[in-house]
Design a protein around this motif. Sequence first.
Motif, short mmCIF file in Angstrom:
data_model
loop_
_atom_site.label_atom_id
_atom_site.label_comp_id
_atom_site.label_asym_id
_atom_site.label_seq_id
_atom_site.Cartn_x
_atom_site.Cartn_y
_atom_site.Cartn_z
N ALA A 159 0.83 -1.22 0.00
CA ALA A 159 0.00 0.00 0.00
C ALA A 159 0.86 1.26 0.00
CB ALA A 159 -0.93 -0.01 1.21
N ASP A 160 1.98 1.25 0.71
CA ASP A 160 2.81 2.46 0.73
C ASP A 160 3.46 2.72 -0.62
OD1 ASP A 160 4.49 0.25 0.95
OD2 ASP A 160 5.82 1.16 2.45
N MET A 161 3.80 1.68 -1.35
CA MET A 161 4.36 1.87 -2.69
C MET A 161 3.29 2.41 -3.64
SD MET A 161 6.19 -0.87 -5.27
CE MET A 161 7.61 -1.11 -4.19
N GLN A 162 2.09 1.91 -3.51
CA GLN A 162 1.00 2.43 -4.34
C GLN A 162 0.77 3.92 -4.06
OE1 GLN A 162 -3.06 2.11 -3.23
NE2 GLN A 162 -3.67 1.17 -5.18
N ALA A 163 0.76 4.27 -2.76
CA ALA A 163 0.51 5.67 -2.39
C ALA A 163 1.63 6.58 -2.90
CB ALA A 163 0.39 5.78 -0.87
N GLU A 164 2.89 6.16 -2.76
CA GLU A 164 4.01 6.95 -3.25
C GLU A 164 3.92 7.16 -4.75
OE1 GLU A 164 8.81 6.54 -4.09
OE2 GLU A 164 7.65 4.83 -3.36
N SER A 165 3.61 6.09 -5.48
CA SER A 165 3.55 6.17 -6.94
C SER A 165 2.39 7.03 -7.40
CB SER A 165 3.43 4.76 -7.52
OG SER A 165 4.52 3.94 -7.11
N ALA A 166 1.22 6.84 -6.78
CA ALA A 166 0.03 7.60 -7.19
C ALA A 166 0.18 9.08 -6.88
CB ALA A 166 -1.20 7.02 -6.51
N ALA A 167 0.95 9.41 -5.83
CA ALA A 167 1.17 10.82 -5.51
C ALA A 167 1.97 11.51 -6.61
CB ALA A 167 1.90 10.94 -4.18
N LEU A 168 2.87 10.76 -7.25
CA LEU A 168 3.69 11.32 -8.32
C LEU A 168 3.01 11.21 -9.68
CD1 LEU A 168 7.14 9.88 -7.20
CD2 LEU A 168 6.44 12.28 -7.12
N LEU A 169 2.26 10.14 -9.88
CA LEU A 169 1.62 9.88 -11.16
C LEU A 169 0.26 9.22 -10.89
CD1 LEU A 169 1.88 10.04 -14.22
CD2 LEU A 169 3.21 7.93 -14.18
#
Length: 233
Positions: A159-169
Amino acid sequence: MFWWHRQVGDNLQVAFTNTSAGNLALHVGDDPAAVLQRRAALEAQMGVAAGSLRFMNQIHSAVVAEAADPDCGAPTADGLISTDGSAPLAVMVADCVPVLLAGTRADGVPVTAAVHAGRRGLLDRILPEAVDRIRAAGGTGIRAWIGPCVCGECYEVPADMQAESAALLPATAATTRSGTPALDLPAGAQAQLEDLGVAVERVAGCTLENEDLFSHRRDPATGRLAGLIWQRP
């Protein structure tokens, strides 16, 4: 040998290989002589000179290198550009996103690129870098072809990787069929390119779901398929 192949200009070709072409990577523990034989067979199928296909040492970076003479060795980069379209270019993947790009100079000569857009490279904006390089070389009317890769319903991540990625793209945010966090890298690549005014075509095929394509997630010891852009002599 080809999962998908199309002529997109007077003699400009784009294609993606499948498992029938065999593993094309030298870094996955395969017999180097066998890999070189497969590359030679691919070049013959493409109709290009033996030993002319340009590869990269891919490291999940945002580096785009100019295609050099094959005798100089493969550059360490995740994008290759040919400012006059004369160099046949290859990008290798087994779940990451292969992207092929082409623009046209004022004199009608194509400017081509092949890009390896993994999660890190995509978020670090390797695709905008490639588009900028094509435009700096005089290429306009840029088109892109996004090849087979792991789909958003299969690419489960923490979930933290998804959140980091979605924040950028934001376009990368996805969920799996079972409702767990996921990333849709081809959707992110498409959104990034379209924001830059690039016309995008998606080539169907999830690498994880289709055994005619290589998938590192399905088999960590797998080979690599290639995205290819070239001009027939």
